[in-house]
Design a protein around this motif. Structure first.
Motif, PDB file in Angstrom:
ATOM      1  N   UNK A 104       0.833  -1.204   0.000  1.00  0.00           N
ATOM      2  CA  UNK A 104       0.000   0.000   0.000  1.00  0.00           C
ATOM      3  C   UNK A 104       0.869   1.257   0.000  1.00  0.00           C
ATOM      4  N   UNK A 105       1.970   1.199   0.775  1.00  0.00           N
ATOM      5  CA  UNK A 105       2.811   2.395   0.891  1.00  0.00           C
ATOM      6  C   UNK A 105       3.488   2.765  -0.430  1.00  0.00           C
ATOM      7  N   UNK A 106       3.895   1.748  -1.166  1.00  0.00           N
ATOM      8  CA  UNK A 106       4.631   2.029  -2.407  1.00  0.00           C
ATOM      9  C   UNK A 106       3.693   2.225  -3.600  1.00  0.00           C
ATOM     10  N   UNK A 107       2.422   1.934  -3.390  1.00  0.00           N
ATOM     11  CA  UNK A 107       1.483   1.878  -4.528  1.00  0.00           C
ATOM     12  C   UNK A 107       1.465   3.148  -5.382  1.00  0.00           C
ATOM     13  N   UNK A 108       1.438   4.304  -4.716  1.00  0.00           N
ATOM     14  CA  UNK A 108       1.321   5.567  -5.478  1.00  0.00           C
ATOM     15  C   UNK A 108       2.508   5.737  -6.428  1.00  0.00           C
ATOM     16  N   UNK A 109       3.709   5.469  -5.915  1.00  0.00           N
ATOM     17  CA  UNK A 109       4.903   5.573  -6.755  1.00  0.00           C
ATOM     18  C   UNK A 109       4.805   4.601  -7.923  1.00  0.00           C
ATOM     19  N   UNK A 110       4.420   3.382  -7.598  1.00  0.00           N
ATOM     20  CA  UNK A 110       4.401   2.335  -8.629  1.00  0.00           C
ATOM     21  C   UNK A 110       3.381   2.684  -9.711  1.00  0.00           C
ATOM     22  N   UNK A 111       2.231   3.183  -9.297  1.00  0.00           N
ATOM     23  CA  UNK A 111       1.215   3.559 -10.292  1.00  0.00           C
ATOM     24  C   UNK A 111       1.722   4.706 -11.168  1.00  0.00           C
ATOM     25  N   UNK A 112       2.428   5.624 -10.541  1.00  0.00           N
ATOM     26  CA  UNK A 112       2.977   6.771 -11.283  1.00  0.00           C
ATOM     27  C   UNK A 112       3.951   6.274 -12.361  1.00  0.00           C
ATOM     28  N   UNK A 113       4.867   5.363 -11.971  1.00  0.00           N
ATOM     29  CA  UNK A 113       5.851   4.884 -12.940  1.00  0.00           C
ATOM     30  C   UNK A 113       5.228   3.916 -13.955  1.00  0.00           C
ATOM     31  N   UNK A 114       4.179   3.235 -13.528  1.00  0.00           N
ATOM     32  CA  UNK A 114       3.451   2.368 -14.467  1.00  0.00           C
ATOM     33  C   UNK A 114       2.910   3.223 -15.617  1.00  0.00           C
ATOM     34  N   UNK A 115       2.273   4.334 -15.264  1.00  0.00           N
ATOM     35  CA  UNK A 115       1.725   5.244 -16.285  1.00  0.00           C
ATOM     36  C   UNK A 115       2.817   5.693 -17.249  1.00  0.00           C
ATOM     37  N   UNK A 116       3.952   6.036 -16.673  1.00  0.00           N
ATOM     38  CA  UNK A 116       5.062   6.537 -17.500  1.00  0.00           C
ATOM     39  C   UNK A 116       5.542   5.459 -18.468  1.00  0.00           C
ATOM     40  N   UNK A 117       5.731   4.261 -17.936  1.00  0.00           N
ATOM     41  CA  UNK A 117       6.243   3.177 -18.789  1.00  0.00           C
ATOM     42  C   UNK A 117       5.250   2.840 -19.888  1.00  0.00           C
ATOM     43  N   UNK A 118       3.974   2.775 -19.519  1.00  0.00           N
ATOM     44  CA  UNK A 118       2.953   2.439 -20.513  1.00  0.00           C
ATOM     45  C   UNK A 118       2.892   3.541 -21.577  1.00  0.00           C
ATOM     46  N   UNK A 119       3.151   4.761 -21.165  1.00  0.00           N
ATOM     47  CA  UNK A 119       3.142   5.883 -22.107  1.00  0.00           C
ATOM     48  C   UNK A 119       4.431   5.971 -22.934  1.00  0.00           C
ATOM     49  N   UNK A 120       5.346   5.014 -22.726  1.00  0.00           N
ATOM     50  CA  UNK A 120       6.568   4.975 -23.530  1.00  0.00           C
ATOM     51  C   UNK A 120       7.691   5.838 -22.976  1.00  0.00           C
ATOM     52  N   UNK A 121       7.543   6.364 -21.753  1.00  0.00           N
ATOM     53  CA  UNK A 121       8.615   7.188 -21.160  1.00  0.00           C
ATOM     54  C   UNK A 121       9.688   6.310 -20.512  1.00  0.00           C
ATOM     55  N   UNK A 122      10.888   6.858 -20.407  1.00  0.00           N
ATOM     56  CA  UNK A 122      11.938   6.174 -19.649  1.00  0.00           C
ATOM     57  C   UNK A 122      11.773   6.564 -18.188  1.00  0.00           C
ATOM     58  N   UNK A 123      12.160   5.699 -17.300  1.00  0.00           N
ATOM     59  CA  UNK A 123      12.147   6.053 -15.882  1.00  0.00           C
ATOM     60  C   UNK A 123      13.528   5.802 -15.303  1.00  0.00           C
ATOM     61  N   UNK A 124      13.878   6.482 -14.179  1.00  0.00           N
ATOM     62  CA  UNK A 124      15.234   6.292 -13.642  1.00  0.00           C
ATOM     63  C   UNK A 124      15.486   4.833 -13.254  1.00  0.00           C
ATOM     64  N   UNK A 125      16.769   4.452 -13.247  1.00  0.00           N
ATOM     65  CA  UNK A 125      17.140   3.070 -12.901  1.00  0.00           C
ATOM     66  C   UNK A 125      16.581   2.654 -11.550  1.00  0.00           C
ATOM     67  N   UNK A 126      16.689   3.572 -10.593  1.00  0.00           N
ATOM     68  CA  UNK A 126      16.263   3.210  -9.242  1.00  0.00           C
ATOM     69  C   UNK A 126      14.754   2.946  -9.224  1.00  0.00           C
ATOM     70  N   UNK A 127      14.016   3.639 -10.077  1.00  0.00           N
ATOM     71  CA  UNK A 127      12.564   3.399 -10.149  1.00  0.00           C
ATOM     72  C   UNK A 127      12.279   2.045 -10.792  1.00  0.00           C
ATOM     73  N   UNK A 128      13.128   1.667 -11.771  1.00  0.00           N
ATOM     74  CA  UNK A 128      12.932   0.351 -12.400  1.00  0.00           C
ATOM     75  C   UNK A 128      13.143  -0.754 -11.365  1.00  0.00           C
ATOM     76  N   UNK A 129      14.207  -0.577 -10.558  1.00  0.00           N
ATOM     77  CA  UNK A 129      14.484  -1.599  -9.540  1.00  0.00           C
ATOM     78  C   UNK A 129      13.330  -1.688  -8.553  1.00  0.00           C
ATOM     79  N   UNK A 130      12.841  -0.527  -8.107  1.00  0.00           N
ATOM     80  CA  UNK A 130      11.745  -0.523  -7.133  1.00  0.00           C
ATOM     81  C   UNK A 130      10.509  -1.180  -7.738  1.00  0.00           C
ATOM     82  N   UNK A 131      10.265  -0.898  -9.007  1.00  0.00           N
ATOM     83  CA  UNK A 131       9.109  -1.470  -9.694  1.00  0.00           C
ATOM     84  C   UNK A 131       9.225  -3.008  -9.693  1.00  0.00           C
ATOM     85  N   UNK A 132      10.418  -3.505 -10.018  1.00  0.00           N
ATOM     86  CA  UNK A 132      10.590  -4.964 -10.031  1.00  0.00           C
ATOM     87  C   UNK A 132      10.407  -5.550  -8.631  1.00  0.00           C
ATOM     88  N   UNK A 133      10.986  -4.850  -7.637  1.00  0.00           N
ATOM     89  CA  UNK A 133      10.850  -5.348  -6.267  1.00  0.00           C
ATOM     90  C   UNK A 133       9.372  -5.393  -5.856  1.00  0.00           C
TER      91      UNK A 133
END
Ligand SMILES: C[S@@+](CC[C@H](N)C(=O)[O-])C[C@H]1O[C@@H](n2cnc3c(N)ncnc32)[C@H](O)[C@@H]1O
Length: 505
Positions: A104-133
């Motif tokens: 629940x705590x990480x959800x907002x960040x993850x949803x934010x980066x999900x939108x970016x990735x789906x929209x074809x944007x690059x995200x920082x490496x650390x965000x990619x790692x967090x997303x995978x985790x």
């Protein structure tokens, strides 16, 4: 409160007659139409609140309130002020709730980066790692998979058996997003000779994960930090573009920068080769409180850019003869290149440039990594997919390929034209045009790789729009030259695309 009481949304105070209040106070200089609009807005808001706003569920509150004690307190405070709390448990859950709260705590960040990735944007490496985790945490905490099962999960499991995981649509979308957007980047990072083992979860270097439990712990550490602000507040308030402008933010390390804040910072103050990081005043004015951490990370990225810039400068261009291909540049040349730049601070050292230097790609015929892929039948970024009865299996791309890349080989034995003509009935003979030899991939598994099925023999046919073409090469293996048929990308190929070649039939 009187049932006619309506809160004015301009002054946030209850009003018995919103219309009178607007004409006398909040919109006394406005037009009748403006007052009408504002009164309707306030009434609509009041209605919405009466219908839905008083209702809170404990699970919703748990998203914002990390420990059970605070959540209990918050519930009773809200109840005392007239809010209705649903699904109150006898006692607040302890162990399992504590574990899952990270989702629940990480959800907002993850949803934010999900939108970016789906929209074809690059995200920082650390965000990619967090997303995978986060994806690993979904499987372990929400669906009870063991760390071992997460580690062993294969690409084939994901493509063919994911329904058995019984995930929600949103969970499935997040994992698919990792698979389509992050895993391919990791595969591209993979060093020659490494192997992804067909695993679904890979580390940054494109090799299988070794410690999913550690990953979930690191995710917790990022969000459940005790030495900075409340992580839930951090996640929610550090919205892209502008964050807390009031109050002093305590210094934090670059590792702990709220993810969305760094992403927004980078967009506001892009890292450039010759630019300067923004001053503390500009940084705070733009709504980014963690100046030191931003400043440090900005400079780290600039340093990387500068190293790459020098390396590009030193890379021999054909015909210039300035450095022999394959040899690292000499220290003096690196120093000269650095001296030509006007950088007075954040200047890379000669050693840093030399450490980042990688030998240029050899010709296809001489490439050790291609020879190793051919002999071991290890090709990265590919998977077999079943397309149903008529077409059978085919090969899909799990990472992007660029035009001209070698995708895989057509693994078979080289036989004579006469022998090939005798076996012509087989669907797995590759006919070299105007040559006197054939590549025969009829045997599967082949004699040299008893436990492997080669990709080339499963590639389907397309006459109109093939994306790969077979090409014959004489590979210079250490033991002597060997004929190989390699599939070369005819254009850029995206993740998920089927690889097709024109059989010429
Ligand atoms: C070299 S195999 C390709 C791999 C095969 N689909 C498999 O399951 O292993 C060639 C056979 O695949 C099938 N095939 C190839 N391309 C096809 C296409 N575009 N449509 C339908 N079937 C196709 C045909 O049956 C053909 O004989």
């Amino acid at each position: 409160m009187d049932r006619n009481t309506v809160y004015c949304l301009l002054c946030n105070k209850p009003q018995l007659s919103i219309w009178n209040h607007l004409s006398r106070v909040c919109l006394k200089d406005g037009t009748a139409q403006e007052r009408e609009q504002e009164a309707s807005r306030a009434k609509a808001s009041q209605k919405l609140f009466s219908r839905e706003g008083r209702l809170w569920s404990v699970s919703e509150l748990q998203e914002f309130c990390k420990d059970a004690t605070s959540c209990t307190k918050l519930c009773s405070r809200l109840q005392s002020r007239g809010f209705i709390i649903t699904d109150t448990p006898q006692t607040f859950p302890t162990q399992s709730f504590d574990k899952k709260e990270i989702l629940a705590l990480a959800k907002k960040d993850i949803e934010y980066f999900h939108q970016k990735l789906v929209g074809g944007d690059c995200i920082p490496n650390v965000a990619m790692t967090t997303f995978r985790q986060y994806c690993e945490a979904i499987l372990m905490l929400q669906h009870g998979l063991t760390a071992g099962a997460v580690q062993e999960l294969s690409v084939q499991d994901w493509m063919e058996r994911r329904a058995s995981l019984r995930m929600t649509i949103q969970e499935e979308e997040l994992l698919e997003c990792y698979f389509k957007n992050i895993r391919p980047v990791y595969l591209q990072n993979q060093r020659a000779g490494s192997d992804d083992g067909g695993r679904f979860f890979l580390g940054e270097g494109g090799v299988p994960l070794t410690n999913p439990t550690g990953d979930v712990q690191r995710l917790r550490a990022r969000y459940l930090r005790s030495d900075t602000e409340d992580p839930a507040a951090g996640s929610a308030s550090h919205s892209a573009g502008g964050v807390e402008t009031s109050g002093q933010a305590r210094p934090i390390s670059t590792k702990r920068l709220p993810l969305r804040e760094w992403d927004a910072f980078q967009r506001t103050f892009p890292v450039t080769l010759n630019g300067e990081p923004p001053s503390k005043r500009r940084c705070v004015q733009a709504g980014f409180p963690h100046y030191r951490a931003h400043y440090k990370r900005w400079r780290e990225l600039q340093l990387k850019q500068r190293v790459q810039h020098i390396l590009v400068f030193l890379t021999p261009r054909s015909g210039t003869g300035c450095a022999r291909r394959g040899n690292a540049p000499q220290r003096a040349r690196v120093q000269t290149a650095l001296d030509k730049e006007t950088w007075s601070t954040n200047k890379p050292t000669v050693d840093a440039v030399l450490r980042a230097w990688v030998a240029p790609q050899p010709r296809i015929q001489d490439s050790p990594s291609l020879m190793s892929s051919i002999s071991e039948q290890k090709w990265k970024g590919l998977a077999l997919k079943d397309f149903g009865e008529e077409k059978g299996k085919g090969v899909i791309a799990l990472m992007p390929f660029n035009k001209g890349d070698v995708v895989c080989d057509y693994h078979g034995t080289c036989i004579t034209k006469a022998a090939g003509n005798q076996r012509r009935q087989s669907g797995s003979l590759f006919f070299y045009r105007d040559e006197c030899h054939r590549a025969d991939a009829t045997a599967s598994p082949c004699a040299c790789h008893l436990h492997k099925d080669s990709y080339g023999r499963h590639m389907n046919h397309c006459q109109r729009n093939p994306n790969v073409k077979p090409q014959r090469f004489t590979m210079n293996f250490p033991a002597g030259p060997r004929e190989s048929v390699l599939f070369i990308a005819l254009r850029d190929i995206v993740v998920g695309e089927e690889l097709l070649w024109d059989y010429g039939v």
